[in-house]
Design an enzyme around this catalytic site. Structure first.
Site, PDB file in Angstrom:
ATOM      1  N   GLU A 122      -5.625  -1.146   6.684  1.00  0.00           N
ATOM      2  CA  GLU A 122      -6.987  -1.643   6.891  1.00  0.00           C
ATOM      3  C   GLU A 122      -7.031  -3.163   6.735  1.00  0.00           C
ATOM      4  O   GLU A 122      -6.286  -3.728   5.942  1.00  0.00           O
ATOM      5  CB  GLU A 122      -7.914  -1.059   5.829  1.00  0.00           C
ATOM      6  CG  GLU A 122      -7.924   0.443   5.797  1.00  0.00           C
ATOM      7  CD  GLU A 122      -8.814   0.989   4.692  1.00  0.00           C
ATOM      8  OE1 GLU A 122      -8.961   2.201   4.649  1.00  0.00           O
ATOM      9  OE2 GLU A 122      -9.349   0.198   3.890  1.00  0.00           O
ATOM     10  N   CYS A 146      -9.695 -10.068   4.548  1.00  0.00           N
ATOM     11  CA  CYS A 146      -9.127  -9.270   3.463  1.00  0.00           C
ATOM     12  C   CYS A 146      -7.998  -8.433   4.071  1.00  0.00           C
ATOM     13  O   CYS A 146      -8.245  -7.628   4.968  1.00  0.00           O
ATOM     14  CB  CYS A 146     -10.211  -8.370   2.870  1.00  0.00           C
ATOM     15  SG  CYS A 146      -9.585  -7.304   1.564  1.00  0.00           S
ATOM     16  N   CYS A 168      -0.055   2.583  -1.511  1.00  0.00           N
ATOM     17  CA  CYS A 168       0.177   1.749  -2.692  1.00  0.00           C
ATOM     18  C   CYS A 168       0.886   2.594  -3.740  1.00  0.00           C
ATOM     19  O   CYS A 168       0.603   3.783  -3.875  1.00  0.00           O
ATOM     20  CB  CYS A 168      -1.145   1.229  -3.249  1.00  0.00           C
ATOM     21  SG  CYS A 168      -0.936   0.108  -4.666  1.00  0.00           S
ATOM     22  N   CYS A 199      -3.440   3.408  -9.506  1.00  0.00           N
ATOM     23  CA  CYS A 199      -4.683   3.223 -10.276  1.00  0.00           C
ATOM     24  C   CYS A 199      -5.585   4.429  -9.980  1.00  0.00           C
ATOM     25  O   CYS A 199      -5.807   4.769  -8.817  1.00  0.00           O
ATOM     26  CB  CYS A 199      -5.362   1.911  -9.875  1.00  0.00           C
ATOM     27  SG  CYS A 199      -4.303   0.478 -10.186  1.00  0.00           S
ATOM     28  N   CYS A 236      -8.652   4.478  -7.335  1.00  0.00           N
ATOM     29  CA  CYS A 236      -8.490   3.757  -6.067  1.00  0.00           C
ATOM     30  C   CYS A 236      -7.972   4.686  -4.974  1.00  0.00           C
ATOM     31  O   CYS A 236      -7.048   5.468  -5.191  1.00  0.00           O
ATOM     32  CB  CYS A 236      -7.525   2.591  -6.275  1.00  0.00           C
ATOM     33  SG  CYS A 236      -7.126   1.696  -4.759  1.00  0.00           S
ATOM     34  N   GLY A 248      -2.367  -1.828  -0.970  1.00  0.00           N
ATOM     35  CA  GLY A 248      -1.041  -2.196  -1.443  1.00  0.00           C
ATOM     36  C   GLY A 248      -1.060  -3.175  -2.596  1.00  0.00           C
ATOM     37  O   GLY A 248      -2.096  -3.756  -2.943  1.00  0.00           O
ATOM     38  N   GLU A 249       0.108  -3.353  -3.215  1.00  0.00           N
ATOM     39  CA  GLU A 249       0.274  -4.311  -4.299  1.00  0.00           C
ATOM     40  C   GLU A 249       1.013  -5.534  -3.731  1.00  0.00           C
ATOM     41  O   GLU A 249       2.209  -5.470  -3.440  1.00  0.00           O
ATOM     42  CB  GLU A 249       1.075  -3.658  -5.445  1.00  0.00           C
ATOM     43  CG  GLU A 249       1.560  -4.609  -6.512  1.00  0.00           C
ATOM     44  CD  GLU A 249       0.487  -5.571  -7.058  1.00  0.00           C
ATOM     45  OE1 GLU A 249      -0.656  -5.143  -7.296  1.00  0.00           O
ATOM     46  OE2 GLU A 249       0.812  -6.759  -7.226  1.00  0.00           O
ATOM     47  N   SER A 269      -4.509 -10.822  -5.219  1.00  0.00           N
ATOM     48  CA  SER A 269      -4.956  -9.924  -6.285  1.00  0.00           C
ATOM     49  C   SER A 269      -3.810  -8.985  -6.667  1.00  0.00           C
ATOM     50  O   SER A 269      -3.223  -8.334  -5.810  1.00  0.00           O
ATOM     51  CB  SER A 269      -6.155  -9.118  -5.788  1.00  0.00           C
ATOM     52  OG  SER A 269      -6.529  -8.153  -6.749  1.00  0.00           O
ATOM     53  N   SER A 320      -6.022  -7.652 -11.846  1.00  0.00           N
ATOM     54  CA  SER A 320      -6.852  -6.453 -12.014  1.00  0.00           C
ATOM     55  C   SER A 320      -6.675  -5.928 -13.428  1.00  0.00           C
ATOM     56  O   SER A 320      -5.701  -5.255 -13.735  1.00  0.00           O
ATOM     57  CB  SER A 320      -6.430  -5.393 -10.991  1.00  0.00           C
ATOM     58  OG  SER A 320      -6.767  -5.833  -9.702  1.00  0.00           O
ATOM     59  N   LEU A 321      -7.624  -6.254 -14.294  1.00  0.00           N
ATOM     60  CA  LEU A 321      -7.480  -5.911 -15.713  1.00  0.00           C
ATOM     61  C   LEU A 321      -8.002  -4.495 -15.992  1.00  0.00           C
ATOM     62  O   LEU A 321      -7.289  -3.655 -16.511  1.00  0.00           O
ATOM     63  CB  LEU A 321      -8.254  -6.940 -16.548  1.00  0.00           C
ATOM     64  CG  LEU A 321      -7.744  -7.214 -17.938  1.00  0.00           C
ATOM     65  CD1 LEU A 321      -6.315  -7.735 -17.909  1.00  0.00           C
ATOM     66  CD2 LEU A 321      -8.651  -8.220 -18.645  1.00  0.00           C
ATOM     67  N   HIS A 322      -9.247  -4.281 -15.702  1.00  0.00           N
ATOM     68  CA  HIS A 322      -9.890  -2.953 -15.731  1.00  0.00           C
ATOM     69  C   HIS A 322     -10.028  -2.298 -17.102  1.00  0.00           C
ATOM     70  O   HIS A 322     -10.687  -1.252 -17.217  1.00  0.00           O
ATOM     71  CB  HIS A 322      -9.192  -1.966 -14.794  1.00  0.00           C
ATOM     72  CG  HIS A 322      -9.057  -2.443 -13.377  1.00  0.00           C
ATOM     73  ND1 HIS A 322      -9.912  -3.353 -12.809  1.00  0.00           N
ATOM     74  CD2 HIS A 322      -8.143  -2.139 -12.412  1.00  0.00           C
ATOM     75  CE1 HIS A 322      -9.534  -3.586 -11.552  1.00  0.00           C
ATOM     76  NE2 HIS A 322      -8.475  -2.867 -11.290  1.00  0.00           N
ATOM     77  N   ASN A 325     -16.692   1.608  -6.538  1.00  0.00           N
ATOM     78  CA  ASN A 325     -17.150   2.050  -5.233  1.00  0.00           C
ATOM     79  C   ASN A 325     -16.721   3.495  -5.063  1.00  0.00           C
ATOM     80  O   ASN A 325     -15.529   3.784  -5.154  1.00  0.00           O
ATOM     81  CB  ASN A 325     -16.439   1.188  -4.185  1.00  0.00           C
ATOM     82  CG  ASN A 325     -17.381   0.703  -3.135  1.00  0.00           C
ATOM     83  OD1 ASN A 325     -18.518   0.347  -3.428  1.00  0.00           O
ATOM     84  ND2 ASN A 325     -16.908   0.700  -1.916  1.00  0.00           N
ATOM     85  N   CYS A 380     -10.984  -0.507  -0.720  1.00  0.00           N
ATOM     86  CA  CYS A 380      -9.570  -0.204  -0.454  1.00  0.00           C
ATOM     87  C   CYS A 380      -9.243   1.216  -0.028  1.00  0.00           C
ATOM     88  O   CYS A 380      -9.459   2.152  -0.780  1.00  0.00           O
ATOM     89  CB  CYS A 380      -8.776  -0.446  -1.713  1.00  0.00           C
ATOM     90  SG  CYS A 380      -8.938  -2.084  -2.293  1.00  0.00           S
TER      91      CYS A 380
HETATM   92  N1  SAH Z   1      -3.018  -3.995  -5.839  1.00  0.00           N
HETATM   93  C1  SAH Z   1      -3.895  -5.125  -5.953  1.00  0.00           C
HETATM   94  C2  SAH Z   1      -4.934  -5.183  -4.832  1.00  0.00           C
HETATM   95  C3  SAH Z   1      -5.888  -4.041  -4.903  1.00  0.00           C
HETATM   96  S1  SAH Z   1      -7.445  -4.141  -4.097  1.00  0.00           S
HETATM   97  C4  SAH Z   1      -4.583  -5.098  -7.293  1.00  0.00           C
HETATM   98  O1  SAH Z   1      -4.422  -4.135  -8.043  1.00  0.00           O
HETATM   99  O2  SAH Z   1      -5.273  -6.053  -7.629  1.00  0.00           O
HETATM  100  C5  SAH Z   1      -8.383  -5.335  -4.908  1.00  0.00           C
HETATM  101  C6  SAH Z   1      -9.274  -4.846  -6.054  1.00  0.00           C
HETATM  102  O3  SAH Z   1     -10.129  -3.756  -5.690  1.00  0.00           O
HETATM  103  C7  SAH Z   1      -8.461  -4.395  -7.256  1.00  0.00           C
HETATM  104  O4  SAH Z   1      -8.991  -4.981  -8.409  1.00  0.00           O
HETATM  105  C8  SAH Z   1      -8.692  -2.904  -7.243  1.00  0.00           C
HETATM  106  O5  SAH Z   1      -8.505  -2.341  -8.509  1.00  0.00           O
HETATM  107  C9  SAH Z   1     -10.124  -2.814  -6.731  1.00  0.00           C
HETATM  108  N2  SAH Z   1     -10.517  -1.483  -6.240  1.00  0.00           N
HETATM  109  C10 SAH Z   1      -9.755  -0.549  -5.640  1.00  0.00           C
HETATM  110  N3  SAH Z   1     -10.477   0.565  -5.369  1.00  0.00           N
HETATM  111  C11 SAH Z   1     -11.732   0.330  -5.794  1.00  0.00           C
HETATM  112  C12 SAH Z   1     -12.948   1.099  -5.808  1.00  0.00           C
HETATM  113  N4  SAH Z   1     -12.998   2.310  -5.305  1.00  0.00           N
HETATM  114  N5  SAH Z   1     -14.044   0.512  -6.334  1.00  0.00           N
HETATM  115  C13 SAH Z   1     -13.990  -0.733  -6.833  1.00  0.00           C
HETATM  116  N6  SAH Z   1     -12.894  -1.500  -6.841  1.00  0.00           N
HETATM  117  C14 SAH Z   1     -11.764  -0.982  -6.352  1.00  0.00           C
END
Ligand code: SAH
Length: 394
Positions: A112, A125, A132, A136, A139, A207-208, A239, A262-264, A338, A381
């Site tokens: 995408e 983007c 990936c 996570c 995701c 992807g990462e 990211s 991406s801390l989370h 999301n 994503c």
């Molecule tokens: N692998 C990279 C890029 C991922 S996409 C990373 O981990 O950063 C970019 C951001 O979108 C990341 O912070 C990812 O965790 C977040 N993301 C992925 N799916 C999501 C969702 N369903 N809702 C909100 N954020 C999401």
């Protein structure tokens, strides 16, 4: 991936895509190889640069229209290569100018790419892998693991295809938006038009990125080149899930790319539950690598925090996060989750989001809630790819 707020009418622009390409895409042919190919046909090396300019700058859609090349050479190029190695499987547009492309790769995989147009900016983007491998839990991209890294040509192609969706440049005096607007202009609403080129890149698709760093860096070098897409490193954000060794390598590259981590979660126990790779890395090493990135590049690091209602948005998490980041030159992007069909997570309640924001601000940590674009076209994503895969056998 950023997503849009309002629900807007959608247009599925490409319903009958052409047959899959079988030849190599020209952007995946290294310059040296192309020069040798040209030499074998009695053509000077500068033709290689001409071909690339045609795709990267002139928006050529076929070899035939590359009018600065001899006609016979255009035919030979078309015989040997495809202009693009991907084809558009799905093209969704929203009324505010967001475009989402699902691209079918030559080997059948799908990725995408999204174009977000606002405030005179055009942000691409892009994806770096098919699927990936980071896993996570919230995701959509990683639900089926990683298939392969994208080539640098496939990454550049996403950028070129998205750029080709921006309005074509017209003569400078007729078009005041032929450059990035200044912040002042944007604030004052002086710019109402759309940028006629890409102004920013966020590597936040599938992807990462740091697991495919070499190909990404090659692609970004083309993106940054004045004979390429001319997008400065400071307008590029990478990211990452947080791979400390790769963050250190990225710092050594000596470019001014922005880093988003991406801390989370604010502690290792919770982060490992949400981001399984944390088991091997741990928060300390990630923060140390991010601090070193800032020290080396002078670029403030952004921390992304997907807010999962009831899971990582409790008051204790807010306090821990503030404690972790207070005193660091850092910025936090809170991203309300999301929805992904089939996953059991919740969006946060407003009050919990507010508490997170207040707690961070009280500790002088800069924070914003990320406005999400394209949610109505599944721009988060990996979501649209899943939908398209569900519709057709791959
Ligand atoms: N692998 C990279 C890029 C991922 S996409 C990373 O981990 O950063 C970019 C951001 O979108 C990341 O912070 C990812 O965790 C977040 N993301 C992925 N799916 C999501 C969702 N369903 N809702 C909100 N954020 C999401």
């Amino acid at each position: 991936m950023p997503a849009m707020s309002a629900t807007l009418p959608l247009l599925d622009t490409d319903s009958t895509p052409p047959a899959a390409p079988t030849k190599r895409g020209i952007l995946d042919v290294p310059a040296e190889e192309l020069r040798a190919w040209l030499a074998a046909r009695g053509q000077p090396p500068m033709r290689a640069a001409q071909v690339r300019r045609q795709v990267l700058i002139n928006r050529a859609a076929t070899f035939e229209e590359m009018s600065d090349l001899p006609k016979i050479l255009r035919a030979e190029l078309a015989e040997a290569f495809d202009l693009f190695s991907t084809r558009v499987e799905r093209h969704l547009t929203a009324a505010d100018g967001t475009h989402k492309l699902v691209l079918r790769l030559a080997d059948g995989g799908m990725i995408e790419a999204v174009l977000i147009q606002d405030d005179g900016r055009a942000t691409a983007c892009v994806s770096t892998q098919v699927g990936c491998g980071m896993g996570c839990v919230f995701c959509a991209s990683g639900l089926n693991g990683v298939v392969r890294n994208l080539t640098s040509g496939e990454i550049i192609e996403q950028l070129v295809r998205l750029r080709n969706l921006t309005p074509k440049p017209v003569a400078a005096e007729k078009n005041p938006i032929s450059r990035s607007p200044s912040r002042k202009e944007v604030r004052e609403g002086a710019t109402t038009g759309l940028a006629d080129r890409l102004t920013h890149i966020v590597v936040m698709g599938m992807g990462e990125p740091l697991a495919n760093l070499d190909n990404l860096l090659d692609a970004l070098a083309v993106a940054g080149d004045k004979n390429g897409l001319g997008i400065g490193a400071r307008h590029v954000t990478i990211s990452t899930v947080g791979l400390p060794v790769k963050i250190a390598r990225l710092a050594e590259v000596g470019k001014q790319y922005s880093l988003a981590v991406s801390l989370h979660a604010p502690n290792d126990e919770l982060r490992t539950r949400i981001v399984p790779t944390n088991d091997k890395t741990g928060l300390d090493a990630i923060l140390a690598a991010a601090d070193a990135y800032f020290a080396e590049t002078g670029r403030q690091v952004t921390y992304e925090y997907v807010v999962l209602g009831g899971l990582n948005d409790l008051p204790e998490h807010a306090r821990q996060l503030a404690g972790l980041l207070a005193g660091r030159k850092a910025h936090v992007n809170l991203i309300p989750w999301n929805n992904v069909d089939g996953l059991p997570y919740q969006r946060p309640h407003d009050a919990d989001l507010e508490y997170l924001i207040d707690t961070l601000r009280k500790s002088a940590v800069s924070v914003k809630v990320r406005k999400r674009k394209g949610s109505e076209i599944d721009a988060a994503c990996g979501q649209l790819r899943r939908k398209v895969e569900g519709e057709r056998p791959v």
